[in-house]
Enzyme design. Structure first.
Site, PDB file in Angstrom:
ATOM      1  N   CYS A   4      -3.679  -7.725  -9.226  1.00 27.58           N
ATOM      2  CA  CYS A   4      -4.380  -6.742  -8.271  1.00 27.58           C
ATOM      3  C   CYS A   4      -5.660  -6.447  -9.018  1.00 27.58           C
ATOM      4  O   CYS A   4      -6.473  -5.520  -8.095  1.00 27.58           O
ATOM      5  CB  CYS A   4      -3.144  -5.641  -6.888  1.00 27.58           C
ATOM      6  SG  CYS A   4      -2.576  -5.033  -8.102  1.00 27.58           S
ATOM      7  N   HIS A  37       1.556  -2.616  -0.251  1.00 26.42           N
ATOM      8  CA  HIS A  37      -0.199  -2.456  -0.281  1.00 26.42           C
ATOM      9  C   HIS A  37      -0.374  -3.633   0.470  1.00 26.42           C
ATOM     10  O   HIS A  37      -0.988  -4.627  -0.498  1.00 26.42           O
ATOM     11  CB  HIS A  37      -0.296  -3.135  -1.791  1.00 26.42           C
ATOM     12  CG  HIS A  37      -1.838  -2.358  -1.611  1.00 26.42           C
ATOM     13  ND1 HIS A  37      -2.797  -2.528  -0.854  1.00 26.42           N
ATOM     14  CD2 HIS A  37      -2.547  -2.318  -3.321  1.00 26.42           C
ATOM     15  CE1 HIS A  37      -4.105  -2.050  -1.147  1.00 26.42           C
ATOM     16  NE2 HIS A  37      -3.818  -2.087  -3.413  1.00 26.42           N
ATOM     17  N   GLN A  66      -3.692  -5.834   0.277  1.00 27.01           N
ATOM     18  CA  GLN A  66      -3.717  -6.517  -1.050  1.00 27.01           C
ATOM     19  C   GLN A  66      -3.094  -8.309  -0.723  1.00 27.01           C
ATOM     20  O   GLN A  66      -3.261  -9.051  -1.460  1.00 27.01           O
ATOM     21  CB  GLN A  66      -3.284  -5.540  -2.245  1.00 27.01           C
ATOM     22  CG  GLN A  66      -3.458  -6.827  -3.291  1.00 27.01           C
ATOM     23  CD  GLN A  66      -5.025  -6.405  -4.310  1.00 27.01           C
ATOM     24  OE1 GLN A  66      -5.254  -6.127  -4.369  1.00 27.01           O
ATOM     25  NE2 GLN A  66      -5.055  -7.826  -4.744  1.00 27.01           N
ATOM     26  N   ARG A 104      -4.959   6.100   1.729  1.00 29.85           N
ATOM     27  CA  ARG A 104      -4.420   5.071   0.908  1.00 29.85           C
ATOM     28  C   ARG A 104      -3.947   7.015   0.138  1.00 29.85           C
ATOM     29  O   ARG A 104      -4.278   7.968  -0.185  1.00 29.85           O
ATOM     30  CB  ARG A 104      -5.392   4.678  -0.253  1.00 29.85           C
ATOM     31  CG  ARG A 104      -4.770   5.243  -1.773  1.00 29.85           C
ATOM     32  CD  ARG A 104      -5.713   4.433  -3.140  1.00 29.85           C
ATOM     33  NE  ARG A 104      -5.982   2.905  -3.075  1.00 29.85           N
ATOM     34  CZ  ARG A 104      -6.002   2.357  -3.768  1.00 29.85           C
ATOM     35  NH1 ARG A 104      -6.292   2.528  -4.714  1.00 29.85           N
ATOM     36  NH2 ARG A 104      -5.700   0.893  -3.923  1.00 29.85           N
ATOM     37  N   ASP A 129       1.198  -6.815 -12.273  1.00 31.41           N
ATOM     38  CA  ASP A 129       0.681  -5.447 -11.951  1.00 31.41           C
ATOM     39  C   ASP A 129       1.507  -4.813 -13.036  1.00 31.41           C
ATOM     40  O   ASP A 129       2.464  -4.593 -13.655  1.00 31.41           O
ATOM     41  CB  ASP A 129       1.317  -4.895 -10.610  1.00 31.41           C
ATOM     42  CG  ASP A 129       0.208  -3.465 -10.004  1.00 31.41           C
ATOM     43  OD1 ASP A 129      -0.333  -3.557 -10.120  1.00 31.41           O
ATOM     44  OD2 ASP A 129       1.283  -3.597  -9.004  1.00 31.41           O
ATOM     45  N   ARG A 142     -10.737  -8.996  -1.148  1.00 27.11           N
ATOM     46  CA  ARG A 142     -10.137  -7.427  -0.141  1.00 27.11           C
ATOM     47  C   ARG A 142     -11.278  -8.298   0.846  1.00 27.11           C
ATOM     48  O   ARG A 142     -11.043  -7.700   2.080  1.00 27.11           O
ATOM     49  CB  ARG A 142     -10.599  -7.060  -1.196  1.00 27.11           C
ATOM     50  CG  ARG A 142      -8.661  -7.027  -2.129  1.00 27.11           C
ATOM     51  CD  ARG A 142      -7.880  -6.563  -1.476  1.00 27.11           C
ATOM     52  NE  ARG A 142      -7.586  -5.294  -0.974  1.00 27.11           N
ATOM     53  CZ  ARG A 142      -7.394  -4.259  -1.804  1.00 27.11           C
ATOM     54  NH1 ARG A 142      -6.916  -4.490  -3.059  1.00 27.11           N
ATOM     55  NH2 ARG A 142      -6.860  -3.426  -1.335  1.00 27.11           N
TER      56      ARG A 142
HETATM   57  N1   CP Z   1      -5.697  -3.668  -5.989  1.00 22.85           N
HETATM   58  C1   CP Z   1      -6.584  -2.517  -5.822  1.00 22.85           C
HETATM   59  O1   CP Z   1      -5.572  -1.326  -4.633  1.00 22.85           O
HETATM   60  O2   CP Z   1      -7.227  -1.789  -6.649  1.00 22.85           O
HETATM   61  P1   CP Z   1      -7.627  -0.012  -6.407  1.00 22.85           P
HETATM   62  O3   CP Z   1      -7.113   0.146  -6.568  1.00 22.85           O
HETATM   63  O4   CP Z   1      -9.682  -0.406  -7.402  1.00 22.85           O
HETATM   64  O5   CP Z   1      -8.462   0.034  -4.688  1.00 22.85           O
END
Ligand code: CP
Length: 320
Positions: free
Chosen positions: A273, A130, A133, A103, A233, A301
């Site tokens: 998300c 992403h 997701q 990430r 989002d 997820r």
């Molecule tokens: N949706 C998502 O990526 O959540 P986090 O940032 O908690 O990993």
């Protein structure tokens, strides 16, 4: 060496296979009968430059449930934070690990590690895309729209309309644009003109040879009208905190509220998300409504990412 950095890294056929595996894993886990060993004897690094709840925990649990060992790597605690290069980090981690989930802020980090490392790389969110997701979101919708028939999962998505409101230049909007074109799903985006989809994602579609299936409007009700699902989002993504006041003021008309949901199809779903900023991009009423499937989305997820890792382990993973 296969990687999962963007939506199109797997063909539509592979996506169908990933969804079928995720459905099997989900069912077996709920029955307590799951026995998977795709990552037996392997150590997978989870390298996080940004905060996370869902992604971090679901990958940790997922690697463990596939028989592997997750190695949590907070970028702040590595020599990376003291100036060691991404290139050297990629080469070194490749000597220890069998795969790396990352990430990060700049998408180029994922591209550099996948180019220089000798291990599969999975995108756990970049400022650009992403994909874990979006695969999960399509899977979550397919579970419902197919009536539970796994063979019809992808077919059930085709021709559907998804409305995305708010920051339509963010990573989730980009992932909808790319994933929507990959699967033939209509994506109606609505937001302020200066947060419209950027050239980079338009060029990505063109490079991938995909027919665009998205359109942009500044009218939130027009985007939501007749939609099968409405998505939003946070308006201020991680790393953009300095722009928060400006973003809140510009995006206020794009809040997902009861009026927006009324414009969508009867029976339309609401998705996010998470984490949500209640009262900003979405109201509490919508989050708590029967249309909201945000926690199924969050749960999935785990199942979808396990299926992605399993797919990589059997289709192109080489040992270090
Ligand atoms: N949706 C998502 O990526 O959540 P986090 O940032 O908690 O990993």
């Amino acid at each position: 060496m296969r990687h999962f950095i963007k939506e199109t890294d797997f063909t539509v056929g592979e996506m169908a296979a990933v969804f079928a595996t995720a459905a099997d894993m989900k069912r077996e886990r709920s029955q307590g009968t799951e026995k998977r060993a795709h990552l037996e004897g392997q150590s997978w690094g989870l390298l996080f430059f940004k905060k996370s709840t869902r992604t971090r925990v679901s990958f940790q649990v997922g690697v463990h449930e596939l028989g592997g060992q997750p190695v949590m790597l907070n970028a702040e605690e590595l020599q990376l934070s003291r100036g060691e290069t991404t290139a050297d980090t990629a080469r070194v981690l490749s000597r220890y690990l069998h795969g790396l989930v990352i990430r990060c802020y700049a998408h180029s980090v994922l591209e550099e590690v996948s180019r220089l490392g000798t291990l599969p790389v999975v995108n756990a969110l970049s400022d650009y895309l992403h994909p874990c997701q979006i695969y999960t979101d399509f899977f979550t919708l397919a579970e419902r729209w197919s009536g539970g028939d796994v063979k019809r999962y992808l077919e059930s998505l085709k021709g559907r309309k998804i409305a995305f409101l708010g920051d339509t230049a963010c990573n989730m909007a980009n992932s909808f644009i790319l994933g929507g074109a990959h699967l033939g799903v209509e994506i109606a985006l609505a937001g302020p003109a200066n947060y419209a989809p950027q050239a980079e994602i338009r060029e990505e579609l063109s490079r991938s040879g995909l027919v665009p299936s998205w359109r942009f409007t500044q009218d939130p009700i027009e985007a939501a009208r007749g939609a099968d699902m409405v998505y939003t989002d946070v308006w201020t993504s991680m790393g953009m905190e300095a722009e928060r006041a400006e973003r809140l003021s510009q995006m206020q008309p794009y809040q997902v509220n009861a009026a927006v949901m009324r414009a969508a199809k009867v029976g339309a779903y609401f998705m996010h998300c998470l984490p949500a900023h209640v009262g900003e991009e979405v109201t509490q009423e919508v989050l708590d409504s029967p249309a909201s499937i945000i926690f199924d989305q969050a749960e999935n997820r785990l199942h979808v990412q396990k299926a992605i890792l399993a797919h990589l382990s059997t289709h192109g993973l080489t040992q270090t």
